[in-house]
Design an enzyme around this catalytic site. Structure first.
Site, PDB file in Angstrom:
ATOM      1  N   LEU A 214       0.871  -1.176   0.000  1.00  0.00           N
ATOM      2  CA  LEU A 214       0.000   0.000   0.000  1.00  0.00           C
ATOM      3  C   LEU A 214       0.906   1.223   0.000  1.00  0.00           C
ATOM      4  O   LEU A 214       1.991   1.195   0.591  1.00  0.00           O
ATOM      5  CB  LEU A 214      -0.895   0.044   1.248  1.00  0.00           C
ATOM      6  CG  LEU A 214      -2.030  -0.968   1.365  1.00  0.00           C
ATOM      7  CD1 LEU A 214      -2.747  -0.761   2.707  1.00  0.00           C
ATOM      8  CD2 LEU A 214      -3.019  -0.830   0.219  1.00  0.00           C
ATOM      9  N   ASP A 215       0.482   2.295  -0.664  1.00  0.00           N
ATOM     10  CA  ASP A 215       1.248   3.534  -0.635  1.00  0.00           C
ATOM     11  C   ASP A 215       1.470   3.986   0.808  1.00  0.00           C
ATOM     12  O   ASP A 215       0.627   3.753   1.685  1.00  0.00           O
ATOM     13  CB  ASP A 215       0.515   4.645  -1.380  1.00  0.00           C
ATOM     14  CG  ASP A 215       0.434   4.400  -2.876  1.00  0.00           C
ATOM     15  OD1 ASP A 215       1.206   3.566  -3.387  1.00  0.00           O
ATOM     16  OD2 ASP A 215      -0.408   5.043  -3.525  1.00  0.00           O
ATOM     17  N   VAL A 216       2.578   4.687   1.032  1.00  0.00           N
ATOM     18  CA  VAL A 216       2.861   5.230   2.366  1.00  0.00           C
ATOM     19  C   VAL A 216       1.695   6.083   2.858  1.00  0.00           C
ATOM     20  O   VAL A 216       1.331   6.045   4.035  1.00  0.00           O
ATOM     21  CB  VAL A 216       4.170   6.057   2.336  1.00  0.00           C
ATOM     22  CG1 VAL A 216       4.350   6.828   3.638  1.00  0.00           C
ATOM     23  CG2 VAL A 216       5.372   5.147   2.097  1.00  0.00           C
TER      24      VAL A 216
ATOM     25  N   THR B  20      -1.464   5.799   2.218  1.00  0.00           N
ATOM     26  CA  THR B  20      -2.753   5.106   2.250  1.00  0.00           C
ATOM     27  C   THR B  20      -2.799   4.164   3.438  1.00  0.00           C
ATOM     28  O   THR B  20      -1.858   3.411   3.676  1.00  0.00           O
ATOM     29  CB  THR B  20      -2.976   4.307   0.950  1.00  0.00           C
ATOM     30  OG1 THR B  20      -2.959   5.203  -0.161  1.00  0.00           O
ATOM     31  CG2 THR B  20      -4.303   3.564   0.972  1.00  0.00           C
TER      32      THR B  20
END
Length: 307
Positions: A139-141, A143
């Protein structure tokens, strides 16, 4: 320790630029070859050469190879707010808070999921590169939400394949500006590096295929809460696709949100949350789902939007 190599120039590379030829011969990037040339570490027949010079068949190339890169080692430290939602001998499902990366990367020295789990005493699968053993997706940092990590080698293999074959059910909730039309739809548009801003992504003709399904869950005066399902997993996919339709995620200035709306609802990151993962459990063979509740900042934003 740096290694020196001596190579003959083959007929097939006659007339080719030094950077392009050495990239082929040595299996390193042209950018790295250019750095070696600038440092004087590439010689042809005893004379240092630049990256754009041409090779002649029959000559000899001497290269001082770059030092091997040190493997990134996850920093083992407990991560505040990262809760384990479920764990058994095969899988560990965690709530990843915003501001936490899945694993260490060049340029990121902040907290990671893998480091936090190890610090908490969890054993991860001994599979994958050193810096991301057990990591089967990311997951994106910026998100938050549920992530699954492999605790066994069989889980690593099966889950990596499941993500590759797109059999994992990935459900997100997103609050976007305005009201999408239609309120249930599919966005099928390729994603790649933005042509004028390489630090972000965009819908581009030569991008990788990307498919996003969404439906309206709740409409507010200025925004909408959507349920989103991904067929693909491109970087920033939901953020890029929603922005491309004119409905960027609230709190996402990189992709065109209204900063005043973000301020009013108290957000300093995009309203995007990985709410559920579903997959065939590697140990039982049965369908398994895990959900992650909204964090406080996202709950507060929804409450403000509801009035």
């Amino acid at each position: 320790m740096r290694e020196s190599r001596r190579l003959p120039v083959p007929e097939g590379l006659d007339g080719m630029r030094v950077d392009a030829a050495l990239a082929k011969l040595l299996g390193i990037s042209r950018a790295r070859v250019a750095q070696l040339c600038t440092a004087g570490d590439v010689e042809i027949d005893g004379a240092a050469v630049g990256k754009s010079e041409r090779l002649s068949a029959g000559g000899w190339i001497d290269v001082m190879m770059p030092a091997p890169e040190e493997p990134l080692i996850p920093k083992e430290e407990l991560v505040e707010g990262m809760d384990v939602l479920y764990a058994d001998e095969d899988v560990i499902c965690v709530f990843k808070p915003v501001g936490v990366a899945a694993h260490p990367t060049l340029g990121w020295d902040g907290p990671t999921v893998i480091g936090g789990l190890r610090a908490a005493g969890y054993a991860l699968a001994d599979a994958g590169p050193t810096e991301r053993k057990g990591i089967v997706h990311r997951l994106d940092v910026g998100t938050s939400g549920v992530m699954v990590v492999a605790a066994s080698e069989r889980a690593y293999s099966q889950l990596k394949n499941a993500f590759r074959e797109r059999t994992v059910k990935k459900t997100y909730h997103a609050v976007v500006q305005g009201l999408p039309d239609p309120i249930v739809g599919t966005i099928d548009a390729p994603i790649g590096r933005h042509p004028s801003a390489g630090w972000k992504f965009g819908v581009v003709d030569d991008g990788k295929p990307a498919v996003t399904h969404y439906k309206l869950l709740e409409a507010f005066r200025e925004a909408s809460l959507l349920e989103v399902h991904l067929e693909t997993g491109r970087t920033h996919q939901i953020r890029v696709h929603m922005s491309a339709t004119g409905h960027p995620c609230v709190g996402d200035p990189m992709y065109g949100c209204d900063p005043n709306l973000a301020k009013r609802v108290g957000l300093n990151r995009q309203w995007l949350h990985a709410v559920e993962l579903g997959f065939t459990h590697p140990g039982t063979g049965k369908w398994f789902e895990c959900t992650a509740p909204y964090p406080d900042d996202l709950k507060h934003a929804v409450e403000v939007l509801r009035g």
